[in-house]
Design a protein around this motif. Structure first.
Motif, short mmCIF file in Angstrom:
data_model
loop_
_atom_site.label_atom_id
_atom_site.label_comp_id
_atom_site.label_asym_id
_atom_site.label_seq_id
_atom_site.Cartn_x
_atom_site.Cartn_y
_atom_site.Cartn_z
N MET A 1 0.83 -1.35 -0.01
CA MET A 1 -0.02 -0.04 0.09
C MET A 1 0.74 1.25 -0.12
O MET A 1 2.09 1.28 0.67
CB MET A 1 -1.03 0.12 1.27
CG MET A 1 -1.99 1.21 1.18
SD MET A 1 -2.72 1.04 2.64
CE MET A 1 -3.79 0.03 2.42
N ASN A 2 0.45 2.33 -0.66
CA ASN A 2 1.46 3.53 -0.51
C ASN A 2 0.74 4.36 0.68
O ASN A 2 0.29 4.11 1.58
CB ASN A 2 1.03 3.98 -1.76
CG ASN A 2 -0.16 5.09 -1.93
OD1 ASN A 2 -0.88 4.82 -1.18
ND2 ASN A 2 0.04 6.15 -2.97
N ASP A 134 -0.36 -5.95 -5.88
CA ASP A 134 1.19 -5.51 -5.33
C ASP A 134 2.14 -6.54 -5.83
O ASP A 134 2.59 -6.57 -7.05
CB ASP A 134 1.23 -5.17 -3.83
CG ASP A 134 2.52 -4.69 -3.29
OD1 ASP A 134 3.33 -5.28 -3.74
OD2 ASP A 134 2.39 -3.49 -2.80
N GLU A 452 10.56 -2.58 3.78
CA GLU A 452 9.74 -3.13 2.72
C GLU A 452 10.25 -4.43 2.45
O GLU A 452 10.54 -5.22 2.97
CB GLU A 452 9.41 -2.17 1.73
CG GLU A 452 8.93 -0.79 2.02
CD GLU A 452 7.43 -0.37 2.05
OE1 GLU A 452 6.65 -1.52 1.71
OE2 GLU A 452 7.02 0.77 1.77
N ASP A 541 10.75 0.66 -2.70
CA ASP A 541 9.62 -0.22 -2.08
C ASP A 541 9.70 -1.69 -2.35
O ASP A 541 10.01 -2.59 -1.52
CB ASP A 541 8.36 0.35 -2.63
CG ASP A 541 7.01 -0.34 -1.91
OD1 ASP A 541 7.19 -1.26 -1.17
OD2 ASP A 541 5.78 0.41 -2.03
N ASP A 556 7.64 3.65 -4.42
CA ASP A 556 6.07 4.20 -3.98
C ASP A 556 6.29 5.67 -3.02
O ASP A 556 6.77 5.45 -1.98
CB ASP A 556 5.62 3.07 -3.07
CG ASP A 556 4.39 3.47 -2.41
OD1 ASP A 556 3.73 4.43 -2.63
OD2 ASP A 556 3.81 2.85 -1.36
N GLU A 593 1.47 3.76 -7.99
CA GLU A 593 3.03 3.14 -7.48
C GLU A 593 3.21 2.24 -8.23
O GLU A 593 2.42 1.45 -8.87
CB GLU A 593 2.90 3.18 -5.97
CG GLU A 593 2.45 1.73 -5.47
CD GLU A 593 2.62 1.35 -4.32
OE1 GLU A 593 1.68 1.91 -3.41
OE2 GLU A 593 3.23 0.61 -3.75
#
Ligand code: FEO
Ligand code: CA
Ligand code: CA
Length: 656
Positions: A1-2, A134, A452, A541, A556, A593
């Motif tokens: 998630m950004n 993702d 990340e 990320d 991101d 992203e």
């Protein structure tokens, strides 16, 4: 998630007052004193080598045992880099093709309905590709690089971009007044993941819609809880007296593919789905506070009791896990592998250790949270894939402590050892795993700048940790591994396991690069001087290592305001004189992203996922009716659609 999630930005999710932010003071005085020198800079200095090898002998030893794959003074990447910038569409380096392979809403079964955004239903969505991919993995069929199973996570939903008439919901509207049960049901069906058979024919990739493997997994799919926390009282609910059955996985961010052909899918910001707060005297109150549970970003708790803590106080203990799925069996019941801990799991990329054990590296994506690894007790069986299906249920979880002298230690999260005893509220290993973060706090792990993706390079055994940013780190909180206060642009740490042994308890490490614009001195970025104005990036990320051992990083958080450039993919040299040189390969449309990346084994196809294209950046509004881009279809009335792309070289050949 950004940094956002529709109504409640992820930064708010992560920042919501008494949220998951780490409260413990895990900094030693030595770290505070010793922080301000960058070992890499010293290594480059003419007089420094002897001093360093005297003080950091293990680093020299590790370097001898793990020689760099190539030491070259020429950049290994051949592509012509693109211009950094932001506009409504994507851009790739000259000579490469971009194919939109799977969009949100694309039917993935022969009998699935076509996407109609004005008439969407949960039933249709459950037969179509989900939202906001993702992680992507490619698992070859019969060893082919041109035919295999694509596994994809559907992390979260943007209701303002998905649904007509919802708009940007007012954050004061705690009851989510625009979110009907039908819309919530679509969201639940748009979460989870997908398995899709794909094949390359005459150079183009195709979806095999009538494949026997294709599958949608949603936030309601029945799953099994396995490992030490399975069956524990804290895992039981009124719907599941066994503590071993749960419906769905949520907010699945990155992941991994195992050598035995399963898909690891990681539950990240699960906290945002639960309504209600528990009283301070509730037995789970301390646990839930450490994960930031109690500030909902979704309306699900309005219609489903299990997402309301007041009605179902244990349900949130059943999320935050790594989920293992066999993509070759569409009836496989996904397994939440509790031995790998409960955190806001970013990813779960692993490597088979030299002794045959499997080692999974795990980041917990929160400001001031930790880097973990899990080492299996058993060894990978390379002849019988099914024999590996319980491998991730037994082993040891460790958390990383980075010392200021460039060494580091893995601290075991084992019940009964050190502070992990009943005196501190841990009666069993199940308690340690359910409260992984608190256990790691007590062990004195190093508080990182949002860990990340983490990837091990099988050619050098070096491990790359993406630390995306942490603007809350104060001057008096900097340490050697997190060397910048107000770290807006993130950095990458390179770890060298002792002797190349991923199961070892010690390692050495250095900062590979501090990110951001190197032309602004106050940013303190450390890309090599060979990096162009397009080549630098912020907010690393996700990452991938190609078959040549080269590192590719997706970002991101770049946008017009933050860095003057969209998120995208950059290739970063890790070896030789060009170490720290970065080149820009691909960029996303405004608001998005970039996720993935994942290469086919021959490096000829590169899968990327554009997540939340058209999501409002600061100072903008963007909705279903008036999005800031209608990528990728650019048709009136068609909303912007998160999509999986595949990049290939024109005329064939490796992505280089
Ligand atoms: Fe889902 Fe840490 O990004
Ligand atoms: Ca992300
Ligand atoms: Ca990520």
């Amino acid at each position: 998630m950004n940094e956002h999630k529709g109504r409640l930005r992820a930064s708010e999710l992560e920042d919501s007052g008494d949220d998951g932010v780490n409260p413990t003071p895990n900094l030693t005085m030595g770290e505070i004193i010793a922080t301000r020198f960058n070992r890499r800079d010293l290594l480059r200095g003419s007089l420094a080598v002897a001093a360093i090898s005297a003080t950091v002998g293990t680093r020299a030893l590790a370097a001898n045992e793990q020689p760099a794959k190539k030491v070259s003074n020429a950049i290994s990447f051949d592509f012509k880099e693109i211009e950094a910038g932001v506009d409504q569409t994507h851009h790739v380096a000259e000579g490469y093709d971009v194919q939109v392979l799977l969009r949100w809403g694309d039917p993935i079964f022969a009998d699935a309905p076509e996407f109609d955004p004005m008439n969407q239903t949960a039933e249709k969505q459950a037969r179509q590709f989900g939202y906001n991919t993702d992680f992507i993995g490619f698992i070859p069929l019969n060893g082919s690089a041109d035919h295999g199973l694509l596994v994809a996570n559907h992390e979260y939903t943007n209701e303002e971009l998905m649904f007509p008439g919802v708009g940007i919901q007012d954050s004061k509207d705690a009851n989510f007044s625009k979110m009907t049960k039908d819309l919530v049901d679509i969201e639940i069906a748009a979460h989870g993941g997908a398995v899709v058979e794909i094949r390359r024919v005459n150079g183009k990739w195709q979806v095999v819609k009538d494949s026997k493997y294709n599958r949608r997994i949603t936030a309601a799919t029945p799953m099994e809880i396995t490992g030490p926390a399975a069956g524990h009282d804290r895992m039981k609910t009124s719907a599941d007296a066994t503590g071993r059955r749960v419906n769905g996985m949520i907010n699945n961010c990155a992941g991994g593919v195992t050598p035995w052909g399963t898909w690891l899918s990681c539950e990240e910001n699960f906290n945002g789905y639960f309504w209600g707060k528990l009283g301070d005297d509730h037995p789970e109150a301390r646990n839930y506070k450490r994960y930031g549970i109690g500030t909902p970003a979704y309306a699900w708790g309005k219609y489903y009791d299990r997402f309301d803590l007041a009605k179902e106080p244990n349900e949130a203990n059943r999320f935050g896990w790594v989920v293992e799925i066999d993509p070759f069996d569409p009836n496989f019941v996904p397994k939440k592998r509790t031995a790998l801990g409960r955190t806001k799991h970013e990813g779960a990329a692993g490597i088979t250790n030299s002794d045959g054990r499997y080692v999974v590296y795990l980041g917990d994506d929160e400001r001031f949270d930790y880097v973990y690894k899990f080492v299996t007790a058993g060894k990978v069986d390379t002849r019988n894939r099914v024999a590996n299906f319980g491998l991730l249920d037994e082993g040891t979880l460790y958390v990383a402590k980075y010392n200021a002298d460039g060494t580091g230690t893995w601290l075991p999260l084992v019940h009964g050892q050190g502070p992990l005893t009943e005196a501190n509220g841990f009666k069993s290993q199940a308690d340690v795993l359910i409260e992984t973060r608190r256990a790691a706090d007590l062990l004195g792990a190093t508080k990182m700048d949002r860990p990340e993706d983490i990837e091990a390079n099988p050619q050098t055994n070096r491990v790359y940790v993406m630390l995306t940013n942490n603007t809350r780190r104060k001057e008096d909180q900097v340490d050697a591994a997190n060397p910048r206060a107000n770290n807006a642009f993130g950095h990458i740490v390179e770890m060298m396991p002792e002797g190349g042994n991923h199961a070892a308890l010690s390692f050495t490490w250095e900062v590979l690069v501090k990110c951001g614009d190197p032309s602004i001195a106050s940013v303190g970025a450390t890309f090599s001087s060979e990096t162009t104005k397009n080549g630098w990036f912020g907010m690393p990320d996700n990452c991938a290592i190609d078959s040549q051992g080269r590192l590719w990083i997706s970002t991101d958080g770049n946008n017009a305001k933050a860095t003057g450039r969209a998120d995208g993919l950059w290739a970063l040299e890790t070896e030789g004189e060009m170490r720290g040189t970065s080149r820009h390969f691909f960029r996303v449309p405004v608001g998005g992203e970039l996720c993935g990346p994942f290469f086919t084994p021959n490096d000829e196809s590169l899968f990327l996922a554009v997540q939340h294209p058209g999501e409002a950046e600061e100072g903008m509004t963007s909705t279903f009716e008036n999005p800031i881009t209608r990528w990728p279809d650019f048709k009136d009335g068609m909303p912007t659609r998160p999509s999986v792309l595949v990049i290939t070289k024109q005329g064939g050949g490796k992505i280089a």
